[in-house]
Structure formats: C-alpha cells, structure tokens
Design a protein around this motif. Structure first.
Motif, short mmCIF file in Angstrom:
data_model
loop_
_atom_site.label_atom_id
_atom_site.label_comp_id
_atom_site.label_asym_id
_atom_site.label_seq_id
_atom_site.Cartn_x
_atom_site.Cartn_y
_atom_site.Cartn_z
N UNK A 15 0.54 -1.33 -0.21
CA UNK A 15 -0.27 0.18 -0.07
C UNK A 15 1.08 1.09 -0.27
N UNK A 16 0.36 2.19 -0.61
CA UNK A 16 1.11 3.74 -0.90
C UNK A 16 -0.03 4.69 -0.37
N UNK A 17 0.64 5.51 0.44
CA UNK A 17 -0.12 6.68 0.66
C UNK A 17 0.47 7.54 -0.35
N UNK A 18 -0.21 8.29 -0.66
CA UNK A 18 0.71 9.67 -1.70
C UNK A 18 -0.37 11.18 -0.95
N UNK A 19 1.02 12.22 -0.66
CA UNK A 19 0.06 13.78 -0.31
C UNK A 19 1.01 14.21 -1.54
N UNK A 20 0.34 14.87 -1.33
CA UNK A 20 0.50 16.62 -2.66
C UNK A 20 0.84 17.61 -1.40
N UNK A 21 1.77 19.06 -1.68
CA UNK A 21 0.81 20.05 -0.76
C UNK A 21 1.59 19.82 0.50
N UNK A 22 2.15 18.55 0.96
CA UNK A 22 2.33 18.39 2.35
C UNK A 22 3.21 19.22 2.93
N UNK A 23 2.12 19.48 4.38
CA UNK A 23 2.94 20.55 5.05
C UNK A 23 2.63 20.04 6.91
N UNK A 24 3.33 20.34 7.47
CA UNK A 24 2.21 20.23 9.40
C UNK A 24 2.93 21.66 9.76
N UNK A 25 1.58 22.00 10.35
CA UNK A 25 1.28 23.90 10.02
C UNK A 25 1.63 24.17 12.14
N UNK A 26 1.17 25.12 12.09
CA UNK A 26 2.31 25.34 13.17
C UNK A 26 0.95 24.87 14.22
N UNK A 27 0.09 24.68 14.42
CA UNK A 27 -0.42 23.65 15.08
C UNK A 27 -0.55 22.08 15.41
N UNK A 28 0.74 21.43 14.84
CA UNK A 28 1.26 20.18 14.60
C UNK A 28 0.38 19.55 14.22
#
Length: 345
Positions: free
Chosen positions: A142-155
């Motif tokens: 299985x593969x999970x793909x993310x685009x424009x991925x980021x961790x915001x200031x709230x975690x």
C-alpha cells in the motif's frame, strides 16, 4: 506542479531523432528474479514494469516532440531538491493521523472520512521542497501519497491532495472521464501517476539494475491533453504558461537501444539509468523547471546517495544534441482531453 532545478535552456534545436526499434540489449528478468535484485511496486504486466517491445514504433510527432523537449536543456536528476521523499513503514507500528485538506472535499481514493493515515514520527522533520510525500508499506503493498504536504504551526498535517494506491495492481487509473468522479482518477501528480512510479531507488543502483520505466518531467508539457497510461492532466500553471504543443503527460520516451552505453563516459550509476531508459523508457508525469528524472529522497536515502548519485549524473552525456540523435517518443495512441475545469485549485 514542481518548480524543479533549472538548467540553461538551449533553444533553436530541431534535429531529427533517430528511430530505434531493435531489441533491448540486456535480458529482462521477471518474477522472482526481479524481486531478488530490488523491490519494485506494481504487477509484472504493469506499464511501469513492461519493457518496450522490439517492434515498437515512434510516434508520428516524435521529431517535433523531441525538438521541444531538448530545447529545455540537458537531462538532470532531482534528488535532494524537488524530488519525492519516500518513507518505508510497517503500518502496524506507525501512528495514524487524520490529515486535513487544504481544499475542502478535494481528495482521492482511500482518503475518505473518517481518515486515519499512517504518518511516521520522523516525517515531521522534513519540509519537502516539492510538497510531495510517499508513505509505503511494502508488506501490505500500500502507498499513501500526499501533495502540498506540510505540518502546520498547530502540529496538524495538511495536504492539497491525498490518495491511497495498491502496489499489487497496475499502478494505472482509469481516465478521469470514465470514472464517477474525476478525483477517482487523480493522484498527487498532475498525470494521475502514483508517486512511487518511476523513481530511481537506492537498492536498484546498489544491485546494478532498474527493472522498470522511469518518471520524467519537463517544462515543455502540453496542457489540455494527455495520453495513457496517464489518467488526467491537472497542470497548475504557476510561473509557466499553458501550451498547445510539447510532450503530453503520459508520453513515453526511449533511449536508442543501439546507443553505446559502455563507451559513453557515464559513471556506473549513470549506466544503470541509461540501460533502464533503453529497455523501459520514461513516462512523462509532471511539469518542471528543467528536464529531470527523479530519485527517492527520504532522509535515509539522501544520506546514502552521497557519492553514489548526483543531480548532474547524466547531464554531460545527455545533452540536447545527444538526445536529438538518440531519443524518440513511442507511439502515443489516442490523445485524450484534460478535465475542462481544474478540480484542484
């Protein structure tokens, strides 16, 4: 869309590309033999894992498409910048997160709510330059793909588009106009390709063979159309003008099997990549700021790429002049229309 490493554009070249239709010069192992050499995703008969047939013919537009492609300069490899970080996980040992959408309601297969996406703890250290992240469980395929991925200031983890792909299948989605909702045909890439498809992997260079097609990006991408095995064309035009000419997403390029790799001046790693381009070719999957291939770019891989692979590994041999003589576009088949209204902001 990625704003990838830029090379000096060399224009004005409209040289004819030599047609090449002879058999690949190296035997192609299959089944268990492939798995002993290096792990690869997707079924053996996937377009990603199928060699270009000996009787394949060039597309009628091949000369013009190659001329457009080489006008953007030499061929580079995205590694530590603008490539795809891959995190190999065991889902049973990886914490899950909800992962929220930048664009409400814009997500792909497997990202329906309620949502629990495996996010490795060390992923928080990475802020990928292209915003792409692939999370792969080899055992569960299985593969999970993310685009424009980021961790915001709230975690909180955010994504512009998320999708789950089975790595036991073909790695190819039905085209957008043959599914109930266009997002079912989409992926983190504008072509609909999984992020793991076509990556140069560390284990492949170590074992000496890449047993699959590569993924290619270029500035000269045709907007409004695509060809199979792409399933859509969701180009975002930030910094790049739409074009009615150039390579469509899904096009397959091939290095002439008669090109003499051994006397080319390529490094051992460069020769491995060149043989893959002869045998399997490269599919166009993204738009970029230069002509580029992609190497997996997770933290563990980046540490090991040092001394093994460089961004300009191919550039001095794969010049515009060389590619004009030794590259072709394989017959593309039917050209399909892109979605009339962009579904991804």
């Amino acid at each position: 869309m990625s704003s990838l490493i830029r090379s000096l554009a060399i224009g004005g070249l409209a040289l004819a590309v030599v047609a090449c239709s002879k058999s690949p010069p190296h035997p192609v192992p299959s089944g268990e033999d492939v798995q002993l050499q290096a792990w690869r995703p997707f079924a053996a008969d996937s377009p990603w894992n199928t060699p270009i047939p000996a009787n394949a013919v060039a597309d009628e537009e091949s000369d013009a498409l190659i001329a457009s492609f080489i006008s953007e300069g030499a061929l580079f490899i995205n590694i530590d910048q603008w490539s795809v970080p891959v995190y190999y996980i065991d889902m049973a040992e990886t914490p899950t997160r909800e992962v929220y959408d930048h664009y409400t309601g814009v997500y792909g297969r497997g990202f329906e709510w309620p949502r629990a996406i495996p996010i490795p703890d060390d992923m928080a250290r990475l802020n990928p330059s292209a915003g792409y992240i692939a999370i792969v469980d080899k055992n569960r395929a299985l593969e999970w793909d993310l685009n424009q991925a980021n961790k915001n200031a709230n975690g909180v983890w955010m994504t512009g588009f998320g999708v789950v792909t089975s790595l036991r299948g073909s790695g190819v989605s039905a085209p957008w106009n043959e599914v109930e909702q266009p997002n079912e045909a989409a992926s983190a890439l504008p072509s609909g390709f999984p992020l793991s498809a076509g990556l140069i992997r560390l284990d492949e260079i170590k074992t000496g063979r890449i047993p699959h097609a590569l993924m290619l990006a270029s500035p000269s991408i045709r907007s409004g159309e695509f060809v199979r095995p792409a399933s859509t064309a969701r180009l975002q035009y930030t910094g790049m003008a739409p074009s009615e000419t150039g390579l469509p997403l899904g096009a397959r390029l091939q290095l002439d099997p008669d090109f003499n790799i051994e006397s080319s001046g390529l490094s051992p790693s460069g020769k491995i990549i060149a043989r893959a381009l002869q045998t399997y070719g490269a599919y166009v999957g993204d738009q970029a700021g230069a002509n580029v291939l992609f190497a997996e770019a997770g933290p563990e891989q980046l540490a090991e790429w040092q001394g093994l692979l460089k961004p300009d590994e191919l550039a001095f041999v794969f010049s515009p002049e060389m590619m004009a003589r030794h590259f072709r576009v394989i017959d593309m088949g039917d050209v399909l229309p892109a979605e009339p209204v962009p579904a991804q902001p």
